[in-house]
Each structure stands twice: as C-alpha cells, then as structure tokens.
Design an enzyme around this catalytic site. Structure first.
Site, PDB file in Angstrom:
ATOM      1  N   LYS A 108       0.706  -1.249  -0.229  1.00 36.27           N
ATOM      2  CA  LYS A 108      -0.146   0.029   0.109  1.00 36.27           C
ATOM      3  C   LYS A 108       0.637   1.078   0.178  1.00 36.27           C
ATOM      4  O   LYS A 108       2.098   1.241   0.008  1.00 36.27           O
ATOM      5  CB  LYS A 108      -0.799   0.036   1.131  1.00 36.27           C
ATOM      6  CG  LYS A 108      -1.942  -1.252   1.303  1.00 36.27           C
ATOM      7  CD  LYS A 108      -2.789  -1.154   2.447  1.00 36.27           C
ATOM      8  CE  LYS A 108      -3.852  -2.236   2.272  1.00 36.27           C
ATOM      9  NZ  LYS A 108      -4.802  -2.216   3.338  1.00 36.27           N
ATOM     10  N   TYR A 165     -12.406  -2.652  -3.507  1.00 35.17           N
ATOM     11  CA  TYR A 165     -13.055  -2.583  -2.163  1.00 35.17           C
ATOM     12  C   TYR A 165     -14.571  -2.591  -2.158  1.00 35.17           C
ATOM     13  O   TYR A 165     -15.224  -1.906  -1.229  1.00 35.17           O
ATOM     14  CB  TYR A 165     -12.285  -1.314  -1.395  1.00 35.17           C
ATOM     15  CG  TYR A 165     -11.161  -1.688  -0.949  1.00 35.17           C
ATOM     16  CD1 TYR A 165     -10.513  -2.634  -0.264  1.00 35.17           C
ATOM     17  CD2 TYR A 165      -9.875  -0.843  -1.333  1.00 35.17           C
ATOM     18  CE1 TYR A 165      -9.304  -2.875   0.524  1.00 35.17           C
ATOM     19  CE2 TYR A 165      -8.612  -0.843  -0.741  1.00 35.17           C
ATOM     20  CZ  TYR A 165      -8.270  -2.074  -0.022  1.00 35.17           C
ATOM     21  OH  TYR A 165      -7.067  -2.212   0.476  1.00 35.17           O
ATOM     22  N   ASN A 225      -1.862  -0.158   7.006  1.00 35.86           N
ATOM     23  CA  ASN A 225      -1.357  -1.477   7.480  1.00 35.86           C
ATOM     24  C   ASN A 225      -0.342  -2.197   6.339  1.00 35.86           C
ATOM     25  O   ASN A 225      -0.591  -3.510   6.358  1.00 35.86           O
ATOM     26  CB  ASN A 225      -2.445  -2.285   7.999  1.00 35.86           C
ATOM     27  CG  ASN A 225      -3.602  -2.537   6.857  1.00 35.86           C
ATOM     28  OD1 ASN A 225      -3.314  -2.269   5.545  1.00 35.86           O
ATOM     29  ND2 ASN A 225      -4.613  -3.181   7.299  1.00 35.86           N
ATOM     30  N   HIS A 282      -1.939  -5.539   1.206  1.00 34.96           N
ATOM     31  CA  HIS A 282      -3.252  -6.098   0.909  1.00 34.96           C
ATOM     32  C   HIS A 282      -2.961  -7.659   0.615  1.00 34.96           C
ATOM     33  O   HIS A 282      -2.042  -7.585  -0.107  1.00 34.96           O
ATOM     34  CB  HIS A 282      -4.078  -5.620   0.222  1.00 34.96           C
ATOM     35  CG  HIS A 282      -5.319  -6.181  -0.618  1.00 34.96           C
ATOM     36  ND1 HIS A 282      -6.578  -6.509   0.084  1.00 34.96           N
ATOM     37  CD2 HIS A 282      -5.333  -7.193  -1.427  1.00 34.96           C
ATOM     38  CE1 HIS A 282      -7.233  -7.117  -0.561  1.00 34.96           C
ATOM     39  NE2 HIS A 282      -6.308  -7.857  -1.534  1.00 34.96           N
ATOM     40  N   GLU A 297      -9.605  -9.841  -8.023  1.00 34.21           N
ATOM     41  CA  GLU A 297      -8.478  -8.866  -7.893  1.00 34.21           C
ATOM     42  C   GLU A 297      -7.647  -8.826  -8.952  1.00 34.21           C
ATOM     43  O   GLU A 297      -6.911  -7.746  -9.424  1.00 34.21           O
ATOM     44  CB  GLU A 297      -7.989  -8.868  -6.413  1.00 34.21           C
ATOM     45  CG  GLU A 297      -8.989  -8.616  -5.273  1.00 34.21           C
ATOM     46  CD  GLU A 297      -8.587  -9.047  -3.968  1.00 34.21           C
ATOM     47  OE1 GLU A 297      -7.440  -9.373  -3.906  1.00 34.21           O
ATOM     48  OE2 GLU A 297      -9.213  -8.725  -3.033  1.00 34.21           O
TER      49      GLU A 297
HETATM   50  P1  DAT Z   1      -7.784  -6.864   5.545  1.00 32.19           P
HETATM   51  O1  DAT Z   1      -7.212  -5.762   4.639  1.00 32.19           O
HETATM   52  O2  DAT Z   1      -7.097  -7.318   6.573  1.00 32.19           O
HETATM   53  O3  DAT Z   1      -8.424  -7.850   4.559  1.00 32.19           O
HETATM   54  P2  DAT Z   1     -10.513  -5.482   5.373  1.00 32.19           P
HETATM   55  O4  DAT Z   1     -10.700  -6.372   4.059  1.00 32.19           O
HETATM   56  O5  DAT Z   1     -11.534  -5.887   6.272  1.00 32.19           O
HETATM   57  O6  DAT Z   1      -8.985  -6.055   5.955  1.00 32.19           O
HETATM   58  O7  DAT Z   1     -10.227  -3.912   5.259  1.00 32.19           O
HETATM   59  C1  DAT Z   1      -9.883  -3.661   4.176  1.00 32.19           C
HETATM   60  C2  DAT Z   1      -8.814  -2.259   4.510  1.00 32.19           C
HETATM   61  O8  DAT Z   1      -9.670  -1.183   5.171  1.00 32.19           O
HETATM   62  C3  DAT Z   1      -8.016  -2.806   5.766  1.00 32.19           C
HETATM   63  O9  DAT Z   1      -6.672  -3.342   5.399  1.00 32.19           O
HETATM   64  C4  DAT Z   1      -7.784  -1.355   6.573  1.00 32.19           C
HETATM   65  C5  DAT Z   1      -9.071  -0.740   6.523  1.00 32.19           C
HETATM   66  N1  DAT Z   1      -9.856  -0.951   7.569  1.00 32.19           N
HETATM   67  C6  DAT Z   1     -10.546  -2.094   7.786  1.00 32.19           C
HETATM   68  N2  DAT Z   1     -11.367  -2.189   8.953  1.00 32.19           N
HETATM   69  C7  DAT Z   1     -11.234  -0.986   9.354  1.00 32.19           C
HETATM   70  C8  DAT Z   1     -11.693  -0.132  10.601  1.00 32.19           C
HETATM   71  N3  DAT Z   1     -12.435  -0.864  11.382  1.00 32.19           N
HETATM   72  N4  DAT Z   1     -11.075   1.181  10.959  1.00 32.19           N
HETATM   73  C9  DAT Z   1     -10.250   1.662   9.976  1.00 32.19           C
HETATM   74  N5  DAT Z   1      -9.788   1.015   8.835  1.00 32.19           N
HETATM   75  C10 DAT Z   1     -10.297  -0.196   8.657  1.00 32.19           C
HETATM   76 MG    MG Z   2      -9.892  -7.509   2.871  1.00 27.60          MG
END
Ligand code: DAT
Ligand code: MG
Length: 146
Positions: free
Chosen positions: A16, A56, A123, A126, A137
């Site tokens: 990212k 997303y 973080n 991805h 994707e």
């Molecule tokens: P991941 O990337 O672990 O698959 P995800 O698909 O649930 O997580 O979410 C996509 C991204 O969105 C994630 O990498 C960071 C952000 N994100 C997810 N949940 C969040 C939250 N509760 N607060 C802030 N950012 C969040």
């Molecule tokens: Mg995810």
C-alpha cells in the site's frame, strides 16, 4: 513420486502507499520469497478511483470506506501476483491482523505497522482473502493474467 491434486493458487498482494513511501517494498517481497512463494507479476502504479472502487466493493458504505479510497490513491502502490500452494492463506498469515497495533510481532503488519491516529488503518499490505477474491482482484490489477 508424491502425487498432488491441489491446484497451485495465486494471490493478489498490494504494498500500500504507506509501505511504498516508507521503503518497505523490498522487505515485503523478501518475506514473500523467503516463505517460498513465486513472484508471477509485479507493477508499480498509482491506483485509479475505478480500480479502488472495484477492489474494495465489499466495503462500500462502511465508515472507513472514503478514507480508505483516499489513502489508497495517495501515492504509488506495488501490485504483486504471487503463486504457490495455499498462498492465499499463507500470505494472510504473513501479513497478520488488520489492525497493526494488534497484529502479532513476526507478521508484516505487527513488525512494520502502527496506528497513526487516522480514520483508516494504514497497514502496509493487502492480500486476497479467498480464491474468488484472488480471481476478481487479479482482473483489476493484472488483466493480462485474469
Ligand atoms: P484486510 O485488509 O485485513 O483484509 P479488510 O478487508 O476488512 O481488512 O479492510 C480493508 C482495509 O480497510 C484494511 O486493510 C484497513 C481498513 N480497515 C478495515 N477495517 C477498518 C476499521 N474498522 N477502521 C479503520 N480502517 C479499517
Ligand atoms: Mg480484505
């Protein structure tokens, strides 16, 4: 000879904008290769809004959705297609938990990430969460491999 019926998986990984800007691309790729996965394709690009909306789609309407799209379009990312048996699950294990504060030490997010007090978690990486997500994707980031 050992026989296997497993299909070799592919997973879509993104370094990212935070990971790219902090110079952590090499460290992420090092961990992927050290684990034993193969790099199939790799591209540096600034994502378009259309790519991010598609990528997303599952998060549309959530409180962090707009901050997430803004963050992900804020600079270059490195898109990587990786390959290996069970690499979808394996890369998710390397990445660690979504919240970098809670992610375990030893994981990419746990070792290299932290909370910056902003509305979306930054973080580092991805990784696709299922074979269906990986296929979807891949068509977004590597249409030539889709
Ligand atoms: P991941 O990337 O672990 O698959 P995800 O698909 O649930 O997580 O979410 C996509 C991204 O969105 C994630 O990498 C960071 C952000 N994100 C997810 N949940 C969040 C939250 N509760 N607060 C802030 N950012 C969040
Ligand atoms: Mg995810």
């Amino acid at each position: 000879m050992t026989e296997t019926t497993d299909t070799i998986e592919r997973s879509l990984v993104l370094v990212k904008p935070d990971g790219y800007a902090r110079g952590l691309t090499g460290e992420v790729l090092r961990r992927v290769e050290a684990k034993g996965y193969r790099l199939v394709a790799l591209r540096v690009l600034v994502p378009t809004r259309d790519q991010l909306v598609a990528h997303y789609a599952e998060h549309q309407g959530k409180p962090f959705y707009e901050p997430l799209l803004e963050f992900m379009s804020s600079g270059p990312v490195v898109a990587v297609l990786i390959e290996g048996h069970r690499c979808i699950e394996g890369f998710r294990a390397l990445a660690g938990a979504t919240d970098p504060t809670a992610a375990l030490p030893g994981t990419i997010r746990g070792d290299l990430g932290r909370d910056w007090g902003v509305r979306v978690q930054q973080n580092i990486v991805h990784g696709s969460d299922s074979p269906e997500s990986a296929a979807r994707e891949t068509t977004i980031w590597f249409p030539e491999h889709g």
